[in-house]
Design an enzyme around this catalytic site. Structure first.
Site, PDB file in Angstrom:
ATOM      1  N   ARG A  45      75.574 111.203  18.733  1.00 53.76           N
ATOM      2  CA  ARG A  45      75.898 112.619  18.609  1.00 53.76           C
ATOM      3  C   ARG A  45      76.415 113.086  19.967  1.00 53.76           C
ATOM      4  O   ARG A  45      76.075 112.522  21.012  1.00 53.76           O
ATOM      5  CB  ARG A  45      74.659 113.432  18.226  1.00 53.76           C
TER       6      ARG A  45
ATOM      7  N   LYS B 268      67.420 113.386  17.529  1.00 54.22           N
ATOM      8  CA  LYS B 268      66.705 114.456  16.849  1.00 54.22           C
ATOM      9  C   LYS B 268      65.259 114.054  16.578  1.00 54.22           C
ATOM     10  O   LYS B 268      64.964 112.895  16.289  1.00 54.22           O
ATOM     11  CB  LYS B 268      67.401 114.805  15.538  1.00 54.22           C
TER      12      LYS B 268
ATOM     13  N   HIS C 272      82.069 115.204  15.995  1.00 55.81           N
ATOM     14  CA  HIS C 272      81.099 114.668  15.032  1.00 55.81           C
ATOM     15  C   HIS C 272      81.783 113.766  14.002  1.00 55.81           C
ATOM     16  O   HIS C 272      81.164 112.843  13.467  1.00 55.81           O
ATOM     17  CB  HIS C 272      80.364 115.812  14.333  1.00 55.81           C
TER      18      HIS C 272
ATOM     19  N   HIS D 252      68.923 108.328  11.731  1.00 56.34           N
ATOM     20  CA  HIS D 252      68.525 109.185  10.613  1.00 56.34           C
ATOM     21  C   HIS D 252      67.089 108.888  10.213  1.00 56.34           C
ATOM     22  O   HIS D 252      66.708 107.726  10.075  1.00 56.34           O
ATOM     23  CB  HIS D 252      69.430 108.949   9.404  1.00 56.34           C
TER      24      HIS D 252
ATOM     25  N   ARG E 114      81.605 110.133  15.018  1.00 57.76           N
ATOM     26  CA  ARG E 114      80.330 109.500  14.640  1.00 57.76           C
ATOM     27  C   ARG E 114      80.353 109.145  13.153  1.00 57.76           C
ATOM     28  O   ARG E 114      79.883 108.082  12.752  1.00 57.76           O
ATOM     29  CB  ARG E 114      79.193 110.465  14.976  1.00 57.76           C
TER      30      ARG E 114
ATOM     31  N   TYR F  30      75.935 110.776   4.199  1.00 59.69           N
ATOM     32  CA  TYR F  30      76.789 110.828   5.386  1.00 59.69           C
ATOM     33  C   TYR F  30      77.902 109.800   5.338  1.00 59.69           C
ATOM     34  O   TYR F  30      78.961 109.986   5.914  1.00 59.69           O
ATOM     35  CB  TYR F  30      75.895 110.550   6.598  1.00 59.69           C
TER      36      TYR F  30
END
Length: 312
Positions: A158, A186, A256, A282, A259, A291
């Protein structure tokens, strides 16, 4: 419309051009949106609205405009942008003391369907990464941008993860001879990502060329702006916009999307979802499935190659 509204629109347009520095096509879209809104209000109110009338519009009148767009079958993405344009105009009127309307703040932006960025094709991605350096700026800035973009596409980072890398993290990586990087994403989740030789070479080339890195502390950002401070994501986003315009690519090409292209190209080459899930960081496989889009042709090819009955 009265002259005062006309002059207000002209002043707003000048502000968008000089202060916001909107691209020409974006500026045209904003102007069209506001003109359409004012045209609707002329019909709805029975007369061209004055600045005073604009200040007195109620939530029901804004909702009537949104409802009319829905009745005409206009896309929600188009209506969301139009509402943003109109809100910008009203905010400008408020700041200039020309009209104040509290009602527009009570209206929610139309909800958009969830979507993910579109992946670039592999040829487009190759061309994108080979966009010529900008002649009017220092060479180390192009080396910096190349290194960042290769982290996004080559390692699936990211943009925030790439820009949060510290000087010591990258210096240790380059000194060790490793080809993997530990990344915290994240949810404070740490993952290990492999780095391509081209990515490592780009990191080294940027480090050697940057005039500010030697003066930065180990915990400072590895990527810096033109004046030596931490690199702002907006600078990377701006450079990607410039590159996609130069190549005539769609507006969906964002940092993004690089990615997303990383994940999609891995999947298209036969990578399994579990591995791609780990590389992307993820928490849920369902996120990776949503995704990474695979077209019907690719699915059919995998099926024919893998299913025992398909080989007979």
């Amino acid at each position: 419309m009265t002259a005062s509204v006309d002059s207000a629109r002209e002043a707003w347009r000048d502000w968008l051009t000089s202060e916001r520095r909107l691209a020409r096509h974006t500026l045209v879209a904003y102007e069209h949106d506001v003109a359409s809104f004012l045209g609707f209000m002329t019909t709805y109110l029975g007369a061209p609205p004055s600045l005073e009338a604009l200040g007195k519009l109620k939530p029901a009148e804004f909702r009537a405009w949104l409802a009319e767009r829905a009745r005409l079958g206009l896309a929600r993405t188009s209506t969301a942008r139009a509402f943003s344009s109109v809100r910008s105009f009203f905010q400008f009127l408020d700041k200039r003391g020309l009209a104040r309307n509290a009602s527009i703040g009570l209206i929610q932006t139309p909800k958009l369907p969830h979507s993910v960025p579109k992946a670039l094709s592999e040829p487009d991605m190759e061309e994108f990464l080979e966009v010529p350096a900008q002649q009017e700026r220092e060479a180390w800035l192009d080396r910096r941008d190349t290194a960042v973009l290769l982290l996004l596409y080559g390692a699936g980072l990211r943009i925030g993860e790439a820009l949060s890398l510290t000087r010591s993290e990258v210096e240790d990586l380059l000194a060790s001879g490793r080809d993997t990087l530990s990344v915290t994403g994240k949810g404070n989740k740490t993952r290990i990502v492999p780095l391509l030789p081209q990515t490592l070479a780009a990191l080294r080339a940027y480090r050697d060329a940057c005039p500010f890195l030697s003066a930065r502390r180990p915990g400072d950002s590895f990527f810096v702006g033109a004046r030596g401070g931490a690199l702002d994501p907006a600078i990377v986003q701006k450079r990607v916009r410039e590159m996609r315009r130069e190549l005539g690519l769609a507006d969906s090409v964002t940092p993004h999307a690089l990615r997303h292209s990383f994940a999609t190209h891995l999947l298209g080459a036969g990578g399994d979802l579990r591995t791609i899930q780990e590389l992307l960081g993820h928490a849920s496989l369902s996120t990776t499935q949503r995704y990474t889009a695979v077209d019907a042709t690719r699915l059919a090819a995998v099926y024919r190659a893998a299913h025992p009955r398909a080989k007979r």
